[in-house]
Scaffold this motif. Structure first.
Motif, PDB file in Angstrom:
ATOM      1  N   ARG A  53      -0.829   3.770  -3.831  1.00  0.00           N
ATOM      2  CA  ARG A  53      -2.026   4.686  -4.058  1.00  0.00           C
ATOM      3  C   ARG A  53      -1.730   5.854  -4.660  1.00  0.00           C
ATOM      4  NH1 ARG A  53      -6.304   3.598  -0.515  1.00  0.00           N
ATOM      5  NH2 ARG A  53      -6.107   1.838   0.948  1.00  0.00           N
ATOM      6  N   SER A  54      -2.568   6.370  -5.065  1.00  0.00           N
ATOM      7  CA  SER A  54      -2.578   7.574  -5.960  1.00  0.00           C
ATOM      8  C   SER A  54      -2.167   8.528  -5.006  1.00  0.00           C
ATOM      9  CB  SER A  54      -3.886   8.074  -6.420  1.00  0.00           C
ATOM     10  OG  SER A  54      -4.005   9.296  -7.286  1.00  0.00           O
TER      11      SER A  54
ATOM     12  N   HIS B 207      -7.081   9.224  -3.362  1.00  0.00           N
ATOM     13  CA  HIS B 207      -5.990   8.251  -2.765  1.00  0.00           C
ATOM     14  C   HIS B 207      -6.237   6.812  -2.913  1.00  0.00           C
ATOM     15  CE1 HIS B 207      -3.566  11.551  -1.575  1.00  0.00           C
ATOM     16  NE2 HIS B 207      -4.317  11.839  -0.589  1.00  0.00           N
ATOM     17  N   LEU B 208      -6.921   6.600  -4.203  1.00  0.00           N
ATOM     18  CA  LEU B 208      -7.540   5.227  -4.368  1.00  0.00           C
ATOM     19  C   LEU B 208      -6.149   4.398  -4.688  1.00  0.00           C
ATOM     20  CD1 LEU B 208     -10.498   5.935  -6.989  1.00  0.00           C
ATOM     21  CD2 LEU B 208     -10.568   5.152  -4.599  1.00  0.00           C
ATOM     22  N   ALA B 209      -6.424   3.055  -4.101  1.00  0.00           N
ATOM     23  CA  ALA B 209      -5.274   1.989  -4.294  1.00  0.00           C
ATOM     24  C   ALA B 209      -5.467   1.390  -5.691  1.00  0.00           C
ATOM     25  CB  ALA B 209      -5.488   1.150  -3.330  1.00  0.00           C
TER      26      ALA B 209
ATOM     27  N   TYR C  16      -6.988   7.614   4.290  1.00  0.00           N
ATOM     28  CA  TYR C  16      -6.616   8.072   3.175  1.00  0.00           C
ATOM     29  C   TYR C  16      -7.692   9.059   2.440  1.00  0.00           C
ATOM     30  CZ  TYR C  16      -3.593   3.937   3.540  1.00  0.00           C
ATOM     31  OH  TYR C  16      -2.592   2.976   4.000  1.00  0.00           O
TER      32      TYR C  16
ATOM     33  N   ASP D 142      -9.823  -2.071   1.572  1.00  0.00           N
ATOM     34  CA  ASP D 142      -9.174  -1.134   2.459  1.00  0.00           C
ATOM     35  C   ASP D 142      -8.554  -2.012   3.327  1.00  0.00           C
ATOM     36  OD1 ASP D 142      -9.746   1.247   1.565  1.00  0.00           O
ATOM     37  OD2 ASP D 142     -11.850   1.210   2.050  1.00  0.00           O
TER      38      ASP D 142
ATOM     39  N   LEU E  55       0.821  -1.222   0.143  1.00  0.00           N
ATOM     40  CA  LEU E  55      -0.079   0.107   0.009  1.00  0.00           C
ATOM     41  C   LEU E  55       0.753   1.298   0.118  1.00  0.00           C
ATOM     42  CD1 LEU E  55      -2.838  -1.092   2.322  1.00  0.00           C
ATOM     43  CD2 LEU E  55      -2.998  -0.765   0.009  1.00  0.00           C
ATOM     44  N   ASP E  56       1.982   1.346   0.441  1.00  0.00           N
ATOM     45  CA  ASP E  56       3.002   2.388   0.421  1.00  0.00           C
ATOM     46  C   ASP E  56       4.286   1.805  -0.176  1.00  0.00           C
ATOM     47  OD1 ASP E  56       1.207   4.470   2.004  1.00  0.00           O
ATOM     48  OD2 ASP E  56       1.430   2.715   3.578  1.00  0.00           O
TER      49      ASP E  56
ATOM     50  N   GLN F 133      -5.995   4.110 -13.813  1.00  0.00           N
ATOM     51  CA  GLN F 133      -6.579   5.022 -13.011  1.00  0.00           C
ATOM     52  C   GLN F 133      -7.058   6.083 -14.028  1.00  0.00           C
ATOM     53  OE1 GLN F 133      -4.952   6.753  -9.294  1.00  0.00           O
ATOM     54  NE2 GLN F 133      -5.061   8.759 -10.392  1.00  0.00           N
TER      55      GLN F 133
END
Length: 413
Positions: free
Chosen positions: A201-202, A207-209, A262, A369, A29-30, A216
């Motif tokens: 994440r955007s 901040h959609l994954a 997020y 999530d 996620l990061d 996207q």
């Protein structure tokens, strides 16, 4: 007293244990950009004769993995279409530019190996409607308080592209004209598409994954000229999805989250997925009313139920008809839905003259999530410290009571 303290401490610690045991430590996620899972290569109008494709834009993004390749094809010609196909390694996309440039688009694009799977998201219409009752819900299309704009009458231009690396690819299109009439210089409608080779994440709200198998899509409606008689004008759009699955059912799921880390103030995640869970579209029910994309500059949105797209000619002269696939596109079952921007009490589109919305669509399974490590630590500290204090305090009280009872025994002797 001691038992009561222990029970109370256990009650405080129970949520902590449940949180930690159920948390999904998905570090992707990061994840840093260097740890990508697919190698991204991008070409615009691949192998088109020099200077022949000035008024035509077709973007080909390849995401090459260990066992397969995802071929994304993005074009705004006739109907904006965001297509992808999963193929074997060493599969090439071939374009017969002689046919394309002569206007004979049918089956001009092919693959030298048949795709294992394909799907597409299309944009058929944009709407402007007069929300007289301030509900935020788009009225029926035959209502005189609604105007629809077919994307087949729209002409787009490539505004910018960032396709130099092998980590991501991004292109932005701007609406140039509608039905031959140039767009007013103060108005701007943009669609930006981005594909990544990794998961993350955007960087922009909400901040959609995204995954290494996704695209996207960002929409911006900036100072769009509204109909003068529409005092309560709102904007909306019609999207559709098609997949190469025998069962064309799509399901809309709404998931709730306890965490808005997020996307501040938004606790819902909307997700459409195909019957075999191979294709999905995901978004947050929020759009932003300024370029800052701040929680204070946001409003909600509504989406309709999923329905069949029954127009037999709707795919005529679109990318899906240009593709040579082992499946007659005339028999593809398509599902559509509308998205309306704004909710009751937000002042309508004129309050900001700006709307930005983001969705992510892709292959396989989306990212759900999860609590980040930071949130888990904060909750652990918030729940754990009081419990520790209670335990230590209870132990101290128990020790003191035990000593007092010994002293009483000695005095009685």
């Amino acid at each position: 007293m001691t038992n009561l303290v222990l029970v109370f401490a256990a009650f405080n610690l129970l949520p902590l244990f449940v949180l930690v045991s159920s948390a999904d430590y998905n570090t992707f996620l990061d994840v840093e950009q260097k740890n990508y899972d697919r190698n991204v290569t991008t070409t615009i109008n691949p192998k088109c004769p020099t200077n022949e494709c000035v008024n035509f834009t077709l973007v080909h993004v390849q995401q090459e993995g260990i066992a397969d390749v995802l071929h994304h094809i993005w074009t705004m010609e006739n109907v904006p279409t965001f297509f992808y196909a999963r193929t074997e390694l060493n599969t090439e996309m071939l374009i017969d530019w002689e046919k394309m440039l002569s206007g004979n688009y049918s089956q001009a694009i092919s693959f030298n190996k048949e795709p294992q799977y394909f799907a597409a998201v299309l944009i058929f219409k944009f709407f402007m409607y007069n929300d007289l009752n301030d509900t935020g819900v788009i009225p029926e299309t035959d209502n005189f308080d609604i105007v629809s704009y077919s994307t087949k009458k729209m002409s787009w231009e490539l505004k910018s592209s960032n396709c130099s690396g092998n980590i991501s690819a991004s292109v932005a299109f701007r609406l140039r004209s509608y039905d031959g009439v140039e767009l007013d210089s103060s108005s701007n409608i943009e669609i930006t598409l981005t594909a990544y080779g990794t998961r993350g994440r955007s960087p922009i709200l909400p901040h959609l994954a995204f995954t290494e198998n996704s695209t996207q899509v960002d929409f911006v409606f900036d100072h769009v000229e509204t109909k003068e008689s529409f005092t309560n004008a709102r904007l909306a759009m019609e999207l559709a999805a098609v997949v190469s699955e025998p069962d064309s059912r799509f399901t809309l799921n709404v998931s709730q989250s306890l965490d808005d880390e997020y996307t501040p103030g938004v606790f819902k995640l909307m997700e459409i997925h195909s019957a075999l869970n191979q294709h999905w579209i995901q978004w947050r029910p929020v759009c932003y009313t300024s370029t800052q994309r701040d929680i204070g500059d946001s409003t909600g949105l509504y989406q309709t139920d999923i329905r069949n797209v029954s127009d037999d000619n709707i795919l005529d002269n679109t990318l899906l008809e240009w593709l040579s696939l082992d499946l007659d596109t005339r028999f593809l079952l398509m599902k559509g839905f509308n998205v309306s921007f704004g909710v009751e009490g937000d002042g309508f589109y004129r309050a900001s003259n700006y709307t930005a919305w983001t969705l992510v669509t892709g292959h396989g399974r989306p990212v759900g999530d999860q609590f980040s490590l930071m949130v888990i630590l904060v909750m652990a500290i918030g729940l754990g410290l009081p419990a520790i204090v209670l335990i230590l305090g209870g132990a101290a009280i128990a020790l003191r009571n035990h000593r007092n009872s010994k002293d009483d025994l000695l005095l009685s002797d």
